[in-house]
Design an enzyme around this catalytic site. Sequence first.
Site, PDB file in Angstrom:
ATOM      1  N   ASN A  83       2.407  -2.108   8.103  1.00  0.00           N
ATOM      2  CA  ASN A  83       1.439  -1.856   7.033  1.00  0.00           C
ATOM      3  C   ASN A  83       2.025  -2.421   5.732  1.00  0.00           C
ATOM      4  O   ASN A  83       2.932  -1.824   5.156  1.00  0.00           O
ATOM      5  CB  ASN A  83       1.205  -0.333   6.939  1.00  0.00           C
ATOM      6  CG  ASN A  83       0.339   0.042   5.756  1.00  0.00           C
ATOM      7  OD1 ASN A  83      -0.263  -0.806   5.110  1.00  0.00           O
ATOM      8  ND2 ASN A  83       0.287   1.342   5.468  1.00  0.00           N
ATOM      9  N   TRP A  84       1.504  -3.546   5.314  1.00  0.00           N
ATOM     10  CA  TRP A  84       2.084  -4.220   4.141  1.00  0.00           C
ATOM     11  C   TRP A  84       1.636  -3.583   2.829  1.00  0.00           C
ATOM     12  O   TRP A  84       2.112  -3.945   1.767  1.00  0.00           O
ATOM     13  CB  TRP A  84       1.695  -5.702   4.135  1.00  0.00           C
ATOM     14  CG  TRP A  84       2.217  -6.478   5.306  1.00  0.00           C
ATOM     15  CD1 TRP A  84       2.956  -6.007   6.363  1.00  0.00           C
ATOM     16  CD2 TRP A  84       2.044  -7.880   5.551  1.00  0.00           C
ATOM     17  NE1 TRP A  84       3.243  -7.024   7.235  1.00  0.00           N
ATOM     18  CE2 TRP A  84       2.691  -8.188   6.766  1.00  0.00           C
ATOM     19  CE3 TRP A  84       1.396  -8.912   4.858  1.00  0.00           C
ATOM     20  CZ2 TRP A  84       2.716  -9.479   7.298  1.00  0.00           C
ATOM     21  CZ3 TRP A  84       1.417 -10.199   5.394  1.00  0.00           C
ATOM     22  CH2 TRP A  84       2.068 -10.478   6.594  1.00  0.00           C
ATOM     23  N   LYS A  85       0.691  -2.681   2.888  1.00  0.00           N
ATOM     24  CA  LYS A  85       0.161  -2.019   1.686  1.00  0.00           C
ATOM     25  C   LYS A  85      -0.255  -3.071   0.645  1.00  0.00           C
ATOM     26  O   LYS A  85      -0.722  -4.138   1.036  1.00  0.00           O
ATOM     27  CB  LYS A  85       1.193  -1.021   1.153  1.00  0.00           C
ATOM     28  CG  LYS A  85       1.635  -0.040   2.262  1.00  0.00           C
ATOM     29  CD  LYS A  85       2.433   1.123   1.776  1.00  0.00           C
ATOM     30  CE  LYS A  85       2.787   2.014   2.959  1.00  0.00           C
ATOM     31  NZ  LYS A  85       3.525   3.200   2.588  1.00  0.00           N
ATOM     32  N   HIS A 116      -5.001   6.858   5.928  1.00  0.00           N
ATOM     33  CA  HIS A 116      -3.588   6.842   5.516  1.00  0.00           C
ATOM     34  C   HIS A 116      -3.392   7.868   4.399  1.00  0.00           C
ATOM     35  O   HIS A 116      -4.264   8.051   3.554  1.00  0.00           O
ATOM     36  CB  HIS A 116      -3.216   5.434   5.040  1.00  0.00           C
ATOM     37  CG  HIS A 116      -1.737   5.287   4.818  1.00  0.00           C
ATOM     38  ND1 HIS A 116      -1.125   5.730   3.673  1.00  0.00           N
ATOM     39  CD2 HIS A 116      -0.763   4.779   5.607  1.00  0.00           C
ATOM     40  CE1 HIS A 116       0.179   5.490   3.776  1.00  0.00           C
ATOM     41  NE2 HIS A 116       0.423   4.916   4.935  1.00  0.00           N
ATOM     42  N   GLU A 169      -1.806   7.779   1.712  1.00  0.00           N
ATOM     43  CA  GLU A 169      -1.979   7.246   0.349  1.00  0.00           C
ATOM     44  C   GLU A 169      -3.463   7.175  -0.013  1.00  0.00           C
ATOM     45  O   GLU A 169      -3.849   7.392  -1.156  1.00  0.00           O
ATOM     46  CB  GLU A 169      -1.308   5.861   0.232  1.00  0.00           C
ATOM     47  CG  GLU A 169       0.206   6.010   0.155  1.00  0.00           C
ATOM     48  CD  GLU A 169       0.991   4.832   0.679  1.00  0.00           C
ATOM     49  OE1 GLU A 169       0.422   3.736   0.851  1.00  0.00           O
ATOM     50  OE2 GLU A 169       2.202   5.008   0.939  1.00  0.00           O
ATOM     51  N   GLU A 192       2.224  10.756  10.455  1.00  0.00           N
ATOM     52  CA  GLU A 192       3.021  10.313   9.322  1.00  0.00           C
ATOM     53  C   GLU A 192       3.246  11.481   8.362  1.00  0.00           C
ATOM     54  O   GLU A 192       2.407  11.747   7.491  1.00  0.00           O
ATOM     55  CB  GLU A 192       2.294   9.203   8.566  1.00  0.00           C
ATOM     56  CG  GLU A 192       2.085   7.962   9.384  1.00  0.00           C
ATOM     57  CD  GLU A 192       2.001   6.741   8.471  1.00  0.00           C
ATOM     58  OE1 GLU A 192       2.838   5.852   8.631  1.00  0.00           O
ATOM     59  OE2 GLU A 192       1.143   6.709   7.594  1.00  0.00           O
ATOM     60  N   GLY A 227       7.915   6.291   2.544  1.00  0.00           N
ATOM     61  CA  GLY A 227       8.476   5.589   1.387  1.00  0.00           C
ATOM     62  C   GLY A 227       9.597   6.337   0.692  1.00  0.00           C
ATOM     63  O   GLY A 227      10.004   5.980  -0.408  1.00  0.00           O
ATOM     64  N   SER A 278       9.307   5.980   6.838  1.00  0.00           N
ATOM     65  CA  SER A 278      10.677   5.453   6.723  1.00  0.00           C
ATOM     66  C   SER A 278      11.274   4.996   8.060  1.00  0.00           C
ATOM     67  O   SER A 278      12.455   5.196   8.335  1.00  0.00           O
ATOM     68  CB  SER A 278      11.592   6.470   6.042  1.00  0.00           C
ATOM     69  OG  SER A 278      11.117   6.749   4.739  1.00  0.00           O
ATOM     70  N   GLY A 283       5.975   0.846   7.051  1.00  0.00           N
ATOM     71  CA  GLY A 283       5.596   0.370   5.723  1.00  0.00           C
ATOM     72  C   GLY A 283       6.655  -0.569   5.175  1.00  0.00           C
ATOM     73  O   GLY A 283       6.711  -1.747   5.526  1.00  0.00           O
ATOM     74  N   GLY A 284       7.534  -0.028   4.344  1.00  0.00           N
ATOM     75  CA  GLY A 284       8.536  -0.837   3.636  1.00  0.00           C
ATOM     76  C   GLY A 284       9.266  -1.853   4.504  1.00  0.00           C
ATOM     77  O   GLY A 284       9.391  -3.025   4.131  1.00  0.00           O
TER      78      GLY A 284
HETATM   79  P1  PGA Z   1       7.194   3.621   5.011  1.00  0.00           P
HETATM   80  O1  PGA Z   1       5.612   3.722   5.060  1.00  0.00           O
HETATM   81  O2  PGA Z   1       7.651   3.015   6.310  1.00  0.00           O
HETATM   82  O3  PGA Z   1       7.498   2.742   3.818  1.00  0.00           O
HETATM   83  O4  PGA Z   1       7.732   5.005   4.833  1.00  0.00           O
HETATM   84  C1  PGA Z   1       4.938   4.117   6.242  1.00  0.00           C
HETATM   85  C2  PGA Z   1       3.465   4.114   6.016  1.00  0.00           C
HETATM   86  O5  PGA Z   1       3.027   4.447   4.909  1.00  0.00           O
HETATM   87  O6  PGA Z   1       2.677   3.787   6.920  1.00  0.00           O
END
Ligand code: PGA
Length: 261
Positions: free
Chosen positions: A9-11, A95, A97, A167, A173, A212, A233-234
């Site tokens: 997930n590149w956000k 998600h 976020e 999640e 993050g 993470s 994500g990251g």
């Molecule tokens: P993260 O994000 O790996 O940076 O913690 C995961 C996500 O939001 O899907």
Amino acid sequence: MRKPVIVGNWKMNYTIPDALELVKRLKMMVSEVKGREIVLAPPFTALSSVSKALVGSNMTLAAQNFYWEDKGAFTGEVSAEMLLDAGCDYVIAGHSERRQLFAETDEGVNRKVRLALSSGLIPVVCVGETLAERESGETFSVIERQLTTSLRTVNISIPEDLVIAYEPVWAIGTGKTATPGQAQEVHSYIRGLLKKIFNDAADDIRILYGGSVKPENIDELMTEPDIDGALVGGASLKADLFARIVKFKVPEMAKDTEHYL
Ligand code: PGA
């Protein structure tokens, strides 16, 4: 047999040239990988270009969000048909976020899940508790509410049509990963809830862990029986890190590894 899925997930990161550079590197690093699905979720603007760059590769495309109406006066929104047109197979729904920053509700996620399925997109439905909810012992009730509402009146023709992502919000993050034991406890609870909704098909629905995920913890997470992949994500923004995650290794005997290669 559940084929593991790793979703990046590149956000809100990367322009089209940056996205294509990352895809180029990934193609070199993961082209030999078999027995697992690799899915990239770039921002909307890069979907179409990334889709073309993925032709003939072992990676497929996801969008990070969409709206549940077919078309019309919904300024700023993108429909399922548009995502299919851009080459998506998967779409992330709910998600944390989106829930926290853009006020998405379980009811809205439910509408998205139903529309994704009827349009031919595979929804990756995200659920997870906040730190305060975990500390006050509400993890299971939060997960139950999110999952049962999001999946209300949802029908699937094959189990692979639906992916769930657990999640924990406190792990996203933050560098803080749930321990494999903590994650497995919730994954197995989710599997139980899925059984109530989908009966035996629940055994074949993939449940991903997110929060993470990195090269240092993926192998251990993947040894857990109900962890069927990861939403990253990251670490999905760097080719070498994501490639290592995709190439996770589970020790023989830790779990039925026949189909993992
Ligand atoms: P993260 O994000 O790996 O940076 O913690 C995961 C996500 O939001 O899907």
